[in-house]
Design a protein around this motif. Structure first.
Motif, short mmCIF file in Angstrom:
data_model
loop_
_atom_site.label_atom_id
_atom_site.label_comp_id
_atom_site.label_asym_id
_atom_site.label_seq_id
_atom_site.Cartn_x
_atom_site.Cartn_y
_atom_site.Cartn_z
N LEU A 185 0.87 -1.12 -0.09
CA LEU A 185 0.21 0.04 -0.04
C LEU A 185 0.77 1.29 -0.09
O LEU A 185 0.45 2.37 -0.68
N ASP A 186 1.91 1.20 0.74
CA ASP A 186 2.91 2.38 0.71
C ASP A 186 3.47 2.51 -0.71
O ASP A 186 3.65 3.59 -1.18
N ALA A 187 3.83 1.42 -1.45
CA ALA A 187 4.43 1.74 -2.56
C ALA A 187 3.36 2.04 -3.57
O ALA A 187 3.56 2.93 -4.51
N LEU A 188 2.16 1.66 -3.57
CA LEU A 188 0.92 2.25 -4.23
C LEU A 188 0.87 3.76 -4.06
O LEU A 188 0.65 4.63 -4.90
N SER A 189 0.86 4.17 -2.92
CA SER A 189 0.92 5.55 -2.44
C SER A 189 1.78 6.42 -3.09
O SER A 189 1.56 7.52 -3.62
N ARG A 190 3.15 5.73 -3.16
CA ARG A 190 4.24 6.75 -3.93
C ARG A 190 3.86 6.78 -5.35
O ARG A 190 4.14 7.64 -5.94
N CYS A 191 3.37 5.65 -5.98
CA CYS A 191 2.89 5.69 -7.38
C CYS A 191 2.05 6.90 -7.62
O CYS A 191 1.87 7.36 -8.71
N GLY A 195 0.95 10.05 -10.35
CA GLY A 195 -0.04 10.24 -11.39
C GLY A 195 -0.90 8.89 -11.54
O GLY A 195 -1.90 8.73 -12.13
N LEU A 196 -0.66 7.64 -10.56
CA LEU A 196 -1.25 6.55 -10.70
C LEU A 196 -2.68 6.78 -10.21
O LEU A 196 -2.97 7.33 -9.05
N ARG A 197 -3.67 6.36 -10.58
CA ARG A 197 -5.19 6.26 -10.39
C ARG A 197 -5.61 4.98 -10.07
O ARG A 197 -5.53 4.01 -10.89
N LEU A 198 -6.07 4.77 -8.77
CA LEU A 198 -6.43 3.35 -8.15
C LEU A 198 -7.66 3.39 -8.54
O LEU A 198 -8.82 3.52 -7.54
N ASP A 199 -8.33 2.82 -9.72
CA ASP A 199 -9.63 2.71 -9.77
C ASP A 199 -9.76 1.26 -10.88
O ASP A 199 -8.92 0.44 -11.01
N ARG A 220 -10.82 -2.81 -0.56
CA ARG A 220 -10.15 -1.50 -1.28
C ARG A 220 -8.94 -1.25 -0.56
O ARG A 220 -8.52 -1.37 0.36
N PRO A 221 -7.95 -0.71 -1.66
CA PRO A 221 -7.76 -0.66 -3.04
C PRO A 221 -7.52 -1.82 -3.83
O PRO A 221 -7.82 -1.67 -5.28
N PHE A 222 -7.76 -3.08 -3.41
CA PHE A 222 -7.63 -4.36 -4.08
C PHE A 222 -8.75 -4.49 -4.90
O PHE A 222 -9.93 -4.42 -4.14
N ASN A 223 -8.69 -4.95 -5.88
CA ASN A 223 -10.00 -5.17 -6.82
C ASN A 223 -10.01 -6.47 -7.81
O ASN A 223 -10.67 -6.71 -8.36
N ALA A 224 -9.21 -7.34 -7.25
CA ALA A 224 -8.88 -8.57 -7.74
C ALA A 224 -8.34 -9.73 -6.82
O ALA A 224 -7.44 -8.99 -6.26
N VAL A 225 -8.55 -10.81 -7.01
CA VAL A 225 -8.13 -11.91 -6.31
C VAL A 225 -7.28 -13.02 -7.20
O VAL A 225 -8.31 -13.31 -8.05
#
Length: 401
Positions: A185-191, A195-199, A220-225
């Motif tokens: 999640l921290d890595a996603l925040s840096r992305c 400009g990364l959009r978590l949708d 969320r923000p996970f949308n796949a397993v």
């Protein structure tokens, strides 16, 4: 020419597979997409048959280990998203465009390679960024993930389709799994800062069959397993979410008895003479051994169902035969079925009665793959992948439930 007789076979219940997939989907949050992991010949169940059924049952994306598996899967038709989980060899790169595959990216070198393939093909190739949060295998280290994300988005012939990580021990170490999730999640925040959009345009996935129980509230923000073992009716861990899903075994393993004979007390059994009969014994020789997928570790340890009874394995499992003690079964004969993994009706021990016959089914004796694996000191994944090509897969209910 006489028709072929199966000496050893696996039965695959495709209707159960479909029911499992639908039940798992019904348990997941509504926004969660289903990544069907079908590597290693769909865990030994047969890639073509299993994946074809999953296509009609609601899988959103298929994940395979390598390009060879992806090529087999692509034979079923165009359009289905396929993710290659393992790194590609240089010679395999052109197949990304040819077969319309999504590659896993762990390094800047792979970005350059795959962008060149997209340039040659005249289109953008889909890729998933993998982040190493503590598995120590594939993926860019989580503190450097944002830099690799920036390089992917700058590559003109690549399209970021997903971001994922892999938990090292979700079934055994909840604390470390939580740490890995935090790193991801921290890595996603840096992305996101770049400009990364978590949708829903991206597949954001970390959890597999064993990790589902640690999903955060709402997911969320996970949308796949990524679902592998669970869809085949095998629960890898007793987590809360998994216990809400009643899944059915899809795979069962069968063989037949080739010979029955009497041996006197004192006889030693099989290679190495590791078992000596303590009494006169009726033995049955199965038409299967480690050449079919019965682990040698089951020697003097495992059991097999014959006529609804558990019969112990005597001596060492050999390549083509396995010896059982069937002294409790005076009527056992050549050709009788033996079940290595699965169920058999138990003998009817009820006394004769003038009352109408009961309508309930006969109780079943069972050896499940978990027990079978424990006898072999291994895990269900390995057992399923070790049932050899000498064992034909027979498919039940291929067209409907």
């Amino acid at each position: 020419m006489k028709p072929h007789v199966n000496r050893c076979w696996a039965q695959i219940d495709l209707a159960a597979l479909e029911r499992n997939l639908r039940r798992i989907r019904a348990t997941l949050p509504a926004h969660m997409r289903y990544v069907a992991v079908v590597k290693a010949d769909a865990y030994g169940h047969g890639l073509h048959h299993a994946a074809a059924r999953m296509m009609h049952s609601g899988a959103d994306l298929f994940a395979v280990a390598n390009v060879a598996e992806a090529a087999q899967l692509r034979e079923l038709g165009p359009g289905w998203p396929i993710l290659v989980l393992s790194p590609l060899l240089l010679e395999e790169d052109p197949l990304l465009a040819e077969l319309d595959l999504a590659a896993t990216i762990s390094s800047a070198q792979e970005i350059a390679r795959f962008d060149a393939v997209g340039r040659a093909a005249g289109r953008r190739l889909k890729v998933h960024l993998k982040i190493d949060t503590g598995m120590g295998r594939l993926g860019v280290w989580h503190t450097d993930a944002h830099a690799l994300y920036a390089q992917i988005t700058a590559a003109p012939h690549l399209e970021l389709a997903g971001i994922y990580t892999h938990f090292a021990s979700p079934d055994e170490d909840a604390a470390f799994t939580a740490e890995q999730r935090h790193c991801f999640l921290d890595a996603l925040s840096r992305c996101e800062a770049l400009g990364l959009r978590l949708d829903q345009s991206l597949f954001i996935h970390a959890d597999n069959s064993a990790g589902l129980g640690t999903l955060p509230e709402g997911g969320r923000p996970f949308n796949a397993v990524r679902i592998g073992l669970l869809q085949f009716g095998i629960q890898p861990a007793p987590h809360a979410l998994l216990t809400q899903v009643h899944t059915e075994p899809v795979f069962s393993f069968h063989t037949r008895i080739g010979l029955v004979k009497e041996l006197p007390a004192g006889t030693t059994i099989s290679y190495g003479r590791t078992h000596r009969l303590a009494r006169d014994t009726r033995v049955a020789i199965l038409c299967a051994g480690y050449g079919d997928g019965i682990p040698r570790a089951l020697s003097n340890r495992g059991q097999v169902l014959v006529g609804g009874h558990r019969c112990p394995i005597l001596g060492r499992v050999t390549m083509d035969q396995t010896i059982l003690d069937v002294s409790a079964l005076p009527a056992v004969a050549c050709g009788d079925e033996a079940v290595l993994i699965g169920t058999q009706p138990t003998p009817n021990t009820a006394q004769p009665s003038s009352e109408p016959a009961a309508t309930s089914p006969a109780p079943l004796a069972q050896i499940d793959i978990g027990e079978f694996s424990r006898w072999a000191d291994t895990i269900p994944w390995e057992i399923l992948c070790s049932i050899t090509k000498r064992v034909p897969r027979l498919y039940q209910s291929p067209l409907g439930i």
